[in-house]
Every structure is written in structure tokens, then in C-alpha cells.
Motif scaffolding. Structure first.
Motif, mmCIF file in Angstrom:
data_model
loop_
_atom_site.group_PDB
_atom_site.id
_atom_site.type_symbol
_atom_site.label_atom_id
_atom_site.label_comp_id
_atom_site.label_asym_id
_atom_site.label_seq_id
_atom_site.Cartn_x
_atom_site.Cartn_y
_atom_site.Cartn_z
ATOM 1 N N THR A 179 0.874 -1.286 -0.003
ATOM 2 C CA THR A 179 0.087 -0.265 0.463
ATOM 3 C C THR A 179 0.915 1.310 0.108
ATOM 4 O OG1 THR A 179 -0.401 -0.042 2.081
ATOM 5 C CG2 THR A 179 -1.658 -1.131 1.410
ATOM 6 N N PHE A 180 2.027 1.171 -0.468
ATOM 7 C CA PHE A 180 3.463 2.162 -0.568
ATOM 8 C C PHE A 180 2.500 3.457 -0.995
ATOM 9 C CE2 PHE A 180 6.227 5.061 -2.567
ATOM 10 C CZ PHE A 180 7.009 5.165 -2.119
ATOM 11 N N SER A 181 2.133 2.984 -1.967
ATOM 12 C CA SER A 181 0.892 4.515 -3.189
ATOM 13 C C SER A 181 0.064 5.496 -1.870
ATOM 14 C CB SER A 181 0.781 4.096 -4.132
ATOM 15 O OG SER A 181 -0.935 2.988 -3.972
ATOM 16 N N ARG A 231 -0.005 11.608 -1.571
ATOM 17 C CA ARG A 231 -0.257 10.416 -2.711
ATOM 18 C C ARG A 231 -0.365 11.285 -4.371
ATOM 19 N NH1 ARG A 231 -3.019 9.859 2.389
ATOM 20 N NH2 ARG A 231 -4.744 11.004 1.484
ATOM 21 N N SER A 232 -0.497 12.384 -4.022
ATOM 22 C CA SER A 232 -1.272 13.322 -5.484
ATOM 23 C C SER A 232 -0.239 13.291 -6.152
ATOM 24 C CB SER A 232 -2.099 14.079 -5.222
ATOM 25 O OG SER A 232 -1.612 14.695 -5.205
ATOM 26 N N HIS A 233 1.174 12.898 -5.342
ATOM 27 C CA HIS A 233 2.458 13.269 -5.831
ATOM 28 C C HIS A 233 3.051 15.022 -6.128
ATOM 29 C CE1 HIS A 233 2.572 9.401 -7.532
ATOM 30 N NE2 HIS A 233 3.994 9.285 -8.441
ATOM 31 N N ALA A 258 5.749 1.988 -8.178
ATOM 32 C CA ALA A 258 5.985 0.931 -8.950
ATOM 33 C C ALA A 258 7.301 -0.014 -7.598
ATOM 34 C CB ALA A 258 6.428 0.505 -10.922
ATOM 35 N N LYS A 259 8.098 0.805 -7.598
ATOM 36 C CA LYS A 259 9.289 0.358 -7.030
ATOM 37 C C LYS A 259 9.407 0.579 -5.143
ATOM 38 C CE LYS A 259 12.380 0.684 -10.285
ATOM 39 N NZ LYS A 259 14.124 1.493 -10.980
ATOM 40 N N ALA A 308 6.809 8.048 6.985
ATOM 41 C CA ALA A 308 5.583 7.954 5.979
ATOM 42 C C ALA A 308 4.486 8.205 6.850
ATOM 43 C CB ALA A 308 5.743 5.888 5.609
ATOM 44 N N GLY A 309 3.262 8.122 6.315
ATOM 45 C CA GLY A 309 2.199 8.947 6.818
ATOM 46 C C GLY A 309 0.725 8.854 5.752
ATOM 47 N N ASN A 310 -0.217 8.215 6.754
ATOM 48 C CA ASN A 310 -1.857 8.045 5.898
ATOM 49 C C ASN A 310 -2.731 8.765 6.336
ATOM 50 O OD1 ASN A 310 -1.965 6.200 7.403
ATOM 51 N ND2 ASN A 310 -2.704 4.995 6.526
#
Length: 126
Positions: free
Chosen positions: A28-30, A53-55, A74-75, A97-99
Motif C-alpha cells: 500500500t505504498f501508494s 499521494r497525488s505526487h 512501482a518500486k 511515511a503517513g496516511n
């Protein structure tokens, strides 16, 4: 849980460049916003850059126009390209990282992130 591992830090002369990498575990990296922070001896942990997440990207004023954050979903990897390095950039660099919503509304604050790597040392000599 997310496991983050930074790499790429080393000794470099002022004016040089480095590319840091942060490899993340999980499928779920993306879904995660990612950030880079740094901490010099005796200093507080400092925001460097973030990518959503939207870059969408965000930078501290001190690194704007010199550093570039990017991600390759992808990586499962986030990068920090650092150019025109200065001695003041010397620090341990951490990937985060955070969500949660908090990572969006307070992306420059370490407490907004849930997962951290162990850091990679960047030393810039004059």
C-alpha cells in the motif's frame, strides 16, 4: 506496518550532489504521503521535503531549488535528489511515511508521520 530503509548518504564536498533513497515495505505504498527530515547534532528534527499521494511536492525554504523529492510507486521507493550541497546540509536524513489526515494538514511536523526509517548520514565538507 511500514518498514522504511534509507540509503545513499555519504561524505561529499560542498557543491556536490547526492541522491538518497528510501525503500518501503508493503503493498500500500501508494497510499502514503512521504517526507524527508533531517537532524543535525544538537538540533531539532527539521522538515526537508514531502510528497503526497497525488505526487504534489513541498520543500523547506532552505532547500528549495536545490533538492527534489520524487517517488516511484512501482518500486516502493522515495528519492531525495540533493544538488549544490552546503556544509549546513550536514545531518542524519530520515524518511517518514503517513496516511492520516494529519500528514496533509501538518506535513512539515515530525509528529504528523507514523513510520520512520533509521536514517542515513550526509556529511558535506567545505
Amino acid at each position: 506496518q511500514v518498514q522504511l530503509v534509507e540509503s545513499g548518504g555519504r561524505l561529499v564536498q560542498a557543491g556536490g550532489s547526492l541522491r538518497l533513497s528510501c525503500a518501503a515495505s508493503g503493498r500500500t505504498f501508494s497510499s502514503y504521503a512521504m517526507g524527508w527530515f533531517r537532524q543535525a547534532p544538537g538540533k531539532e528534527r527539521e522538515f526537508v521535503a514531502a510528497i503526497g499521494r497525488s505526487h504534489s511536492t513541498y520543500y523547506a525554504d532552505s532547500v528549495k531549488c536545490r533538492f527534489t523529492i520524487s517517488r516511484d510507486n512501482a518500486k516502493n521507493t522515495v528519492y531525495l535528489q540533493m544538488n549544490s550541497l552546503k556544509p549546513e546540509d550536514t545531518a542524519v536524513y530520515y524518511c517518514a511515511a503517513g496516511n492520516r489526515l494529519q500528514v496533509i494538514v501538518a506535513r512539515t511536523k515530525p509528529e504528523a508521520y507514523d513510520y520512520w526509517g533509521q536514517g542515513t548520514q550526509v556529511t558535506v565538507s567545505s
